[in-house]
Design a protein around this motif. Structure first.
Motif, PDB file in Angstrom:
ATOM      1  N   VAL A  74       0.861  -1.186   0.000  1.00  0.00           N
ATOM      2  CA  VAL A  74       0.000   0.000   0.000  1.00  0.00           C
ATOM      3  C   VAL A  74       0.892   1.229   0.000  1.00  0.00           C
ATOM      4  O   VAL A  74       1.806   1.342   0.833  1.00  0.00           O
ATOM      5  CB  VAL A  74      -0.932   0.017   1.221  1.00  0.00           C
ATOM      6  N   ALA A  75       0.658   2.146  -0.933  1.00  0.00           N
ATOM      7  CA  ALA A  75       1.467   3.354  -1.063  1.00  0.00           C
ATOM      8  C   ALA A  75       0.658   4.577  -0.648  1.00  0.00           C
ATOM      9  O   ALA A  75      -0.567   4.583  -0.714  1.00  0.00           O
ATOM     10  CB  ALA A  75       1.951   3.521  -2.495  1.00  0.00           C
ATOM     11  N   THR A  76       1.351   5.607  -0.226  1.00  0.00           N
ATOM     12  CA  THR A  76       0.690   6.856   0.154  1.00  0.00           C
ATOM     13  C   THR A  76       0.800   7.915  -0.936  1.00  0.00           C
ATOM     14  O   THR A  76       0.277   9.013  -0.796  1.00  0.00           O
ATOM     15  CB  THR A  76       1.316   7.418   1.446  1.00  0.00           C
ATOM     16  N   CYS A  77       1.462   7.572  -2.034  1.00  0.00           N
ATOM     17  CA  CYS A  77       1.614   8.488  -3.174  1.00  0.00           C
ATOM     18  C   CYS A  77       1.249   7.729  -4.446  1.00  0.00           C
ATOM     19  O   CYS A  77       1.768   6.640  -4.694  1.00  0.00           O
ATOM     20  CB  CYS A  77       3.040   9.009  -3.257  1.00  0.00           C
ATOM     21  N   VAL A  78       0.338   8.297  -5.241  1.00  0.00           N
ATOM     22  CA  VAL A  78      -0.130   7.593  -6.438  1.00  0.00           C
ATOM     23  C   VAL A  78       0.998   7.325  -7.418  1.00  0.00           C
ATOM     24  O   VAL A  78       1.021   6.284  -8.088  1.00  0.00           O
ATOM     25  CB  VAL A  78      -1.286   8.382  -7.108  1.00  0.00           C
ATOM     26  N   ALA A  79       1.972   8.233  -7.508  1.00  0.00           N
ATOM     27  CA  ALA A  79       3.084   8.030  -8.445  1.00  0.00           C
ATOM     28  C   ALA A  79       3.870   6.775  -8.117  1.00  0.00           C
ATOM     29  O   ALA A  79       4.417   6.119  -9.023  1.00  0.00           O
ATOM     30  CB  ALA A  79       3.998   9.252  -8.430  1.00  0.00           C
ATOM     31  N   ASP A  80       3.918   6.408  -6.844  1.00  0.00           N
ATOM     32  CA  ASP A  80       4.701   5.253  -6.428  1.00  0.00           C
ATOM     33  C   ASP A  80       4.116   3.932  -6.931  1.00  0.00           C
ATOM     34  O   ASP A  80       4.864   2.959  -7.116  1.00  0.00           O
ATOM     35  CB  ASP A  80       4.817   5.208  -4.900  1.00  0.00           C
ATOM     36  N   VAL A  81       2.804   3.862  -7.117  1.00  0.00           N
ATOM     37  CA  VAL A  81       2.206   2.607  -7.589  1.00  0.00           C
ATOM     38  C   VAL A  81       2.256   2.498  -9.110  1.00  0.00           C
ATOM     39  O   VAL A  81       2.020   1.421  -9.657  1.00  0.00           O
ATOM     40  CB  VAL A  81       0.748   2.426  -7.102  1.00  0.00           C
ATOM     41  N   ILE A  82       2.568   3.591  -9.782  1.00  0.00           N
ATOM     42  CA  ILE A  82       2.565   3.610 -11.243  1.00  0.00           C
ATOM     43  C   ILE A  82       3.954   3.484 -11.832  1.00  0.00           C
ATOM     44  O   ILE A  82       4.160   2.797 -12.839  1.00  0.00           O
ATOM     45  CB  ILE A  82       1.877   4.900 -11.754  1.00  0.00           C
ATOM     46  N   ALA A  83       4.934   4.098 -11.205  1.00  0.00           N
ATOM     47  CA  ALA A  83       6.262   4.250 -11.801  1.00  0.00           C
ATOM     48  C   ALA A  83       6.880   2.948 -12.301  1.00  0.00           C
ATOM     49  O   ALA A  83       7.382   2.876 -13.428  1.00  0.00           O
ATOM     50  CB  ALA A  83       7.198   4.926 -10.800  1.00  0.00           C
ATOM     51  N   GLU A  84       6.855   1.893 -11.477  1.00  0.00           N
ATOM     52  CA  GLU A  84       7.529   0.646 -11.835  1.00  0.00           C
ATOM     53  C   GLU A  84       6.566  -0.448 -12.279  1.00  0.00           C
ATOM     54  O   GLU A  84       6.978  -1.602 -12.486  1.00  0.00           O
ATOM     55  CB  GLU A  84       8.350   0.147 -10.645  1.00  0.00           C
ATOM     56  N   ALA A  85       5.302  -0.109 -12.451  1.00  0.00           N
ATOM     57  CA  ALA A  85       4.288  -1.122 -12.765  1.00  0.00           C
ATOM     58  C   ALA A  85       4.377  -1.589 -14.213  1.00  0.00           C
ATOM     59  O   ALA A  85       4.699  -0.819 -15.114  1.00  0.00           O
ATOM     60  CB  ALA A  85       2.897  -0.557 -12.500  1.00  0.00           C
ATOM     61  N   SER A  86       4.087  -2.872 -14.410  1.00  0.00           N
ATOM     62  CA  SER A  86       3.958  -3.382 -15.783  1.00  0.00           C
ATOM     63  C   SER A  86       2.598  -3.013 -16.356  1.00  0.00           C
ATOM     64  O   SER A  86       2.418  -2.932 -17.574  1.00  0.00           O
ATOM     65  CB  SER A  86       4.157  -4.903 -15.805  1.00  0.00           C
ATOM     66  N   GLY A  87       1.627  -2.788 -15.469  1.00  0.00           N
ATOM     67  CA  GLY A  87       0.295  -2.367 -15.887  1.00  0.00           C
ATOM     68  C   GLY A  87      -0.388  -1.607 -14.768  1.00  0.00           C
ATOM     69  O   GLY A  87      -0.053  -1.781 -13.591  1.00  0.00           O
ATOM     70  N   VAL A  88      -1.342  -0.764 -15.134  1.00  0.00           N
ATOM     71  CA  VAL A  88      -2.028   0.099 -14.171  1.00  0.00           C
ATOM     72  C   VAL A  88      -3.537  -0.061 -14.328  1.00  0.00           C
ATOM     73  O   VAL A  88      -4.070  -0.052 -15.444  1.00  0.00           O
ATOM     74  CB  VAL A  88      -1.644   1.580 -14.388  1.00  0.00           C
ATOM     75  N   VAL A  89      -4.223  -0.193 -13.190  1.00  0.00           N
ATOM     76  CA  VAL A  89      -5.678  -0.310 -13.176  1.00  0.00           C
ATOM     77  C   VAL A  89      -6.285   0.876 -12.443  1.00  0.00           C
ATOM     78  O   VAL A  89      -5.842   1.205 -11.337  1.00  0.00           O
ATOM     79  CB  VAL A  89      -6.139  -1.610 -12.475  1.00  0.00           C
ATOM     80  N   GLN A  90      -7.277   1.496 -13.064  1.00  0.00           N
ATOM     81  CA  GLN A  90      -7.980   2.634 -12.474  1.00  0.00           C
ATOM     82  C   GLN A  90      -9.346   2.147 -12.012  1.00  0.00           C
ATOM     83  O   GLN A  90     -10.194   1.795 -12.830  1.00  0.00           O
ATOM     84  CB  GLN A  90      -8.124   3.736 -13.531  1.00  0.00           C
ATOM     85  N   THR A  91      -9.562   2.107 -10.697  1.00  0.00           N
ATOM     86  CA  THR A  91     -10.819   1.562 -10.176  1.00  0.00           C
ATOM     87  C   THR A  91     -11.608   2.564  -9.335  1.00  0.00           C
ATOM     88  O   THR A  91     -12.617   2.207  -8.749  1.00  0.00           O
ATOM     89  CB  THR A  91     -10.556   0.311  -9.310  1.00  0.00           C
ATOM     90  N   SER A  92     -11.141   3.800  -9.267  1.00  0.00           N
ATOM     91  CA  SER A  92     -11.883   4.811  -8.506  1.00  0.00           C
ATOM     92  C   SER A  92     -13.056   5.310  -9.337  1.00  0.00           C
ATOM     93  O   SER A  92     -13.105   5.092 -10.552  1.00  0.00           O
ATOM     94  CB  SER A  92     -10.964   5.989  -8.155  1.00  0.00           C
ATOM     95  N   PRO A  93     -14.030   6.015  -8.724  1.00  0.00           N
ATOM     96  CA  PRO A  93     -15.155   6.553  -9.499  1.00  0.00           C
ATOM     97  C   PRO A  93     -14.810   7.823 -10.275  1.00  0.00           C
ATOM     98  O   PRO A  93     -15.648   8.321 -11.025  1.00  0.00           O
ATOM     99  CB  PRO A  93     -16.210   6.834  -8.426  1.00  0.00           C
ATOM    100  N   ILE A  94     -13.596   8.328 -10.122  1.00  0.00           N
ATOM    101  CA  ILE A  94     -13.217   9.559 -10.812  1.00  0.00           C
ATOM    102  C   ILE A  94     -13.075   9.286 -12.310  1.00  0.00           C
ATOM    103  O   ILE A  94     -12.302   8.428 -12.728  1.00  0.00           O
ATOM    104  CB  ILE A  94     -11.894  10.135 -10.267  1.00  0.00           C
ATOM    105  N   GLY A  95     -13.842  10.029 -13.081  1.00  0.00           N
ATOM    106  CA  GLY A  95     -13.888   9.810 -14.521  1.00  0.00           C
ATOM    107  C   GLY A  95     -15.282   9.482 -14.996  1.00  0.00           C
ATOM    108  O   GLY A  95     -15.586   9.587 -16.190  1.00  0.00           O
ATOM    109  N   MET A  96     -16.152   9.057 -14.062  1.00  0.00           N
ATOM    110  CA  MET A  96     -17.553   8.841 -14.391  1.00  0.00           C
ATOM    111  C   MET A  96     -18.203  10.181 -14.734  1.00  0.00           C
ATOM    112  O   MET A  96     -17.724  11.231 -14.323  1.00  0.00           O
ATOM    113  CB  MET A  96     -18.300   8.205 -13.204  1.00  0.00           C
ATOM    114  N   ASP A  97     -19.302  10.123 -15.483  1.00  0.00           N
ATOM    115  CA  ASP A  97     -20.014  11.357 -15.804  1.00  0.00           C
ATOM    116  C   ASP A  97     -20.404  12.116 -14.541  1.00  0.00           C
ATOM    117  O   ASP A  97     -20.389  13.344 -14.520  1.00  0.00           O
ATOM    118  CB  ASP A  97     -21.281  11.042 -16.621  1.00  0.00           C
ATOM    119  N   SER A  98     -20.717  11.362 -13.491  1.00  0.00           N
ATOM    120  CA  SER A  98     -21.120  11.996 -12.233  1.00  0.00           C
ATOM    121  C   SER A  98     -19.931  12.412 -11.373  1.00  0.00           C
ATOM    122  O   SER A  98     -20.107  13.098 -10.365  1.00  0.00           O
ATOM    123  CB  SER A  98     -22.018  11.045 -11.438  1.00  0.00           C
ATOM    124  N   HIS A  99     -18.720  11.963 -11.746  1.00  0.00           N
ATOM    125  CA  HIS A  99     -17.489  12.321 -11.024  1.00  0.00           C
ATOM    126  C   HIS A  99     -16.411  12.668 -12.047  1.00  0.00           C
ATOM    127  O   HIS A  99     -15.436  11.931 -12.212  1.00  0.00           O
ATOM    128  CB  HIS A  99     -17.003  11.169 -10.140  1.00  0.00           C
TER     129      HIS A  99
END
Length: 277
Positions: free
Chosen positions: A180-205
């Motif tokens: 578990v990371a406290t900075c979003v950049a830390d989970v992305i930098a070395e990843a082979s793939g990234v999954v976006q599962t938050s509601p941000i990006g929905m029409d309502s968010h």
């Protein structure tokens, strides 16, 4: 001929595609099925009416209901029993009413896994970065680890929620590394793939949960939102050259799994995907 009555409970779901998906496939199979929305944005009592909605559905003979944001975890205390997957994930998106019991299932995880394997069968799961730790996120993480992810790095602005999910997944999949990371950049930098599962990006968010500049062309990118069909972040990932997985397939395949639980009939999943609008 037997008929079915099913539904969806959520907040702000007036534009949901679920009724069309279920009713269209029922017509294709030649069975009578009605699918209705119970939108707490329009329901007296709002989110506090969840228990009343389930009672109302039982009273009027519903065979089952889907459950969406933000009630996938809140619904659990209102149920009689859970499937093994729903219990492990800690979230429910499908409730079957049978023999006076409310049975909670999770088809988000199976829908996500089916869509991922179909879209990117050769994608590396060596190290996956996941943004979001809510109900849908728990199902996606469970799916990724079930598919063999060697390492899963989690981030959520709600740090306690991310920590709780990380602990649960670590216990369920001791052979994998879950951090578990406290900075979003830390989970992305070395990843082979990234999954976006938050509601941000929905029409309502509207918006993006993180800057697309963090993504790299060598990575695959997966989105779980399907309304809109293409989020701002998904479009940016494509422009960057990432292999992408949209949320549409997950939406269709989780619906197909729920349809099978409601009716006992096997839907044509490829047809449902082709006819999705």
């Amino acid at each position: 001929m037997m008929s079915w009555l099913c539904g969806l409970v959520g907040d702000g779901i007036a534009k949901s595609r679920s009724p069309a998906m279920h009713e269209r496939e029922a017509r294709n199979l030649g069975i009578p099925l009605v699918y209705r929305l119970a939108d707490t944005a329009e329901w007296q009592g709002g989110g506090g009416a969840l228990a009343d909605i389930l009672e109302w559905m039982e009273r009027f003979g519903f065979n089952g209901t889907n459950v969406t944001h933000p009630y996938k975890q809140a619904v659990i205390p209102l149920l009689d029993t859970l499937s093994d997957a729903a219990r492990a994930i800690g979230a429910v998106n499908t409730v079957v009413f049978r023999d006076g019991k409310r049975i909670g299932h999770n088809t988000d995880w199976s829908g996500y896994a089916a869509n991922f394997r179909r879209t990117l069968p050769d994608a590396s799961l060596q190290r996956v970065g996941q943004v979001g730790a809510g109900g849908a996120a728990a199902a996606v993480a469970y799916a990724l680890l079930s598919m063999g992810a060697a390492r899963l790095d989690l981030f959520d602005v709600a740090t306690e929620r991310a920590a709780a999910l990380g602990d649960r997944l670590g216990n369920l999949f001791p052979e994998a590394q879950v951090t578990v990371a406290t900075c979003v950049a830390d989970v992305i930098a070395e990843a082979s793939g990234v999954v976006q599962t938050s509601p941000i990006g929905m029409d309502s968010h509207p918006g993006t949960p993180f800057s697309a500049s963090l993504l790299q062309s060598r990575q695959w990118f997966s989105e779980v939102i399907y309304f809109p069909r293409e989020t701002e972040l998904l479009a940016a990932a494509r422009v960057k050259g990432c292999q992408t997985v949209s949320g549409i397939g997950m939406a269709v395949f989780q619906a197909a799994d729920a349809f099978e639980l409601f009716t006992g009939l096997v839907p044509d999943r490829e047809r449902m995907l082709k006819e999705f609008d």
